[in-house]
Design a protein around this motif. Structure first.
Motif, PDB file in Angstrom:
ATOM      1  N   MET A 149       0.810  -1.215   0.000  1.00 22.63           N
ATOM      2  CA  MET A 149       0.000   0.000   0.000  1.00 22.63           C
ATOM      3  C   MET A 149       0.842   1.265   0.000  1.00 22.63           C
ATOM      4  N   THR A 150       2.121   1.145   0.327  1.00 20.71           N
ATOM      5  CA  THR A 150       2.964   2.332   0.480  1.00 20.71           C
ATOM      6  C   THR A 150       4.278   2.166  -0.291  1.00 20.71           C
ATOM      7  N   ILE A 151       4.943   3.293  -0.503  1.00 21.18           N
ATOM      8  CA  ILE A 151       6.267   3.275  -1.117  1.00 21.18           C
ATOM      9  C   ILE A 151       7.230   2.444  -0.273  1.00 21.18           C
ATOM     10  N   ALA A 188       9.706  -0.906 -10.437  1.00 24.89           N
ATOM     11  CA  ALA A 188       8.671  -1.670  -9.748  1.00 24.89           C
ATOM     12  C   ALA A 188       7.615  -2.172 -10.734  1.00 24.89           C
ATOM     13  N   ASN A 189       7.315  -3.472 -10.659  1.00 25.92           N
ATOM     14  CA  ASN A 189       6.238  -4.072 -11.442  1.00 25.92           C
ATOM     15  C   ASN A 189       5.004  -4.166 -10.557  1.00 25.92           C
ATOM     16  N   ILE A 190       3.922  -3.510 -10.968  1.00 24.87           N
ATOM     17  CA  ILE A 190       2.772  -3.321 -10.087  1.00 24.87           C
ATOM     18  C   ILE A 190       1.517  -3.932 -10.705  1.00 24.87           C
ATOM     19  N   MET A 191       0.848  -4.770  -9.918  1.00 23.73           N
ATOM     20  CA  MET A 191      -0.406  -5.382 -10.344  1.00 23.73           C
ATOM     21  C   MET A 191      -1.533  -4.918  -9.418  1.00 23.73           C
ATOM     22  N   ILE A 249       4.169   6.089  -8.209  1.00 26.31           N
ATOM     23  CA  ILE A 249       5.148   5.130  -7.710  1.00 26.31           C
ATOM     24  C   ILE A 249       6.341   5.027  -8.653  1.00 26.31           C
ATOM     25  N   LYS A 250       6.049   4.985  -9.938  1.00 21.36           N
ATOM     26  CA  LYS A 250       7.112   4.771 -10.915  1.00 21.36           C
ATOM     27  C   LYS A 250       7.998   6.005 -11.108  1.00 21.36           C
ATOM     28  N   GLY A 251       7.606   7.128 -10.513  1.00 20.98           N
ATOM     29  CA  GLY A 251       8.504   8.278 -10.521  1.00 20.98           C
ATOM     30  C   GLY A 251       9.808   7.944  -9.824  1.00 20.98           C
ATOM     31  N   ILE A 263      -3.897  -0.038 -17.291  1.00 20.84           N
ATOM     32  CA  ILE A 263      -2.870  -0.522 -18.218  1.00 20.84           C
ATOM     33  C   ILE A 263      -2.059   0.639 -18.779  1.00 20.84           C
ATOM     34  N   GLN A 264      -2.740   1.702 -19.161  1.00 24.08           N
ATOM     35  CA  GLN A 264      -2.042   2.852 -19.720  1.00 24.08           C
ATOM     36  C   GLN A 264      -1.205   3.584 -18.681  1.00 24.08           C
ATOM     37  N   ALA A 265      -1.573   3.409 -17.406  1.00 25.13           N
ATOM     38  CA  ALA A 265      -0.775   4.014 -16.338  1.00 25.13           C
ATOM     39  C   ALA A 265       0.502   3.223 -16.066  1.00 25.13           C
ATOM     40  N   GLY A 266       0.589   2.009 -16.637  1.00 22.51           N
ATOM     41  CA  GLY A 266       1.812   1.222 -16.477  1.00 22.51           C
ATOM     42  C   GLY A 266       1.658  -0.039 -15.655  1.00 22.51           C
TER      43      GLY A 266
END
Length: 222
Positions: free
Chosen positions: A122-124, A161-164, A154-156, A178-181
């Motif tokens: 839930m957090t960085i 990080a691979n996020i599901m 997060i990806k900044g 999906i477009q957000a990564g």
């Protein structure tokens, strides 16, 4: 290696069916319909009574590298709270493990046996700790508490990080995730609610096809 192949397959398929039910036999039927509809990654949650029986049944019928497309699917386990449960599920045939939170002993167990583990975060700080432990994919949970913009945030600082996201993902917002990564998305009650309401499991197959098509459309926008 099998672990890398499974992770790549989850990314390729893009949609994970998170299945709950009142019995293990019901979940097997739901999984069959989801797979027939094109969702080839199945997560059987440990909240299902005798969930390991469902995993054993599905793992005996489907395989991630099966030569017959009709029986080619990845079978995993979800809602894993401890390493003992993870080990039992792996022995029952689970190809991957998902948990609602980051649990050190569970991650270590899965790493020991080279099985993909996707802990809930839930957090960085959760994500950084997961990366430090060698986790390849984290589950953003519950996704409906954040929204797709969370992935870009997060990806900044952590582009690796691979996020599901799981929880609250539906046909309306799948494309945004999906477009957000998003690495992949987990689909729960939205996939099975029509079947639950009518006892007609064919609704799962129909909805699965809609999700597969929505994923294709979202990826084609890049």
């Amino acid at each position: 290696m099998k672990k890398i192949s499974i992770i790549q397959r989850i990314h390729q398929e893009g949609v994970v069916a998170v299945l709950r039910g009142d019995s293990w036999r019901q979940v097997v039927q739901l999984a069959e319909q989801a797979i027939a509809g094109g969702i080839k990654v199945i997560e059987v949650t440990m909240t299902v009574p005798h969930a390991l029986k469902a995993i054993e049944e599905l793992a005996s019928r489907y395989a991630w590298n099966h030569s017959d497309p009709a029986y080619n699917a990845v079978i995993g386990v979800g809602t894993v709270l401890d390493s003992e449960t993870a080990r039992a599920a792996i022995l029952s045939g689970a190809d991957f493990v998902v948990g609602p939170s980051l649990h050190l002993d569970t991650v270590k167990l899965c790493n020991r046996y080279r099985v993909p583990i996707m802990p809930g975060v839930m957090t960085i700080r959760d994500i950084q700790e997961a990366l430090d432990l060698g986790v390849d994919v984290v589950k953003l949970f519950p996704g409906n508490q954040f929204g797709p913009s969370m992935i870009k945030d997060i990806k900044g600082p952590m582009p690796q990080a691979n996020i599901m996201p799981t929880g609250g993902v539906n046909l309306t917002n799948l494309g945004d995730w999906i477009q957000a990564g998003a690495f992949a998305v987990g689909i729960g009650s939205d996939l099975t609610k029509d079947a639950d309401a009518t006892d007609d499991y064919s609704f799962v197959q129909t909805k699965a096809r809609e999700y597969v098509e929505a994923l294709k459309q979202a990826r084609n926008l890049f």
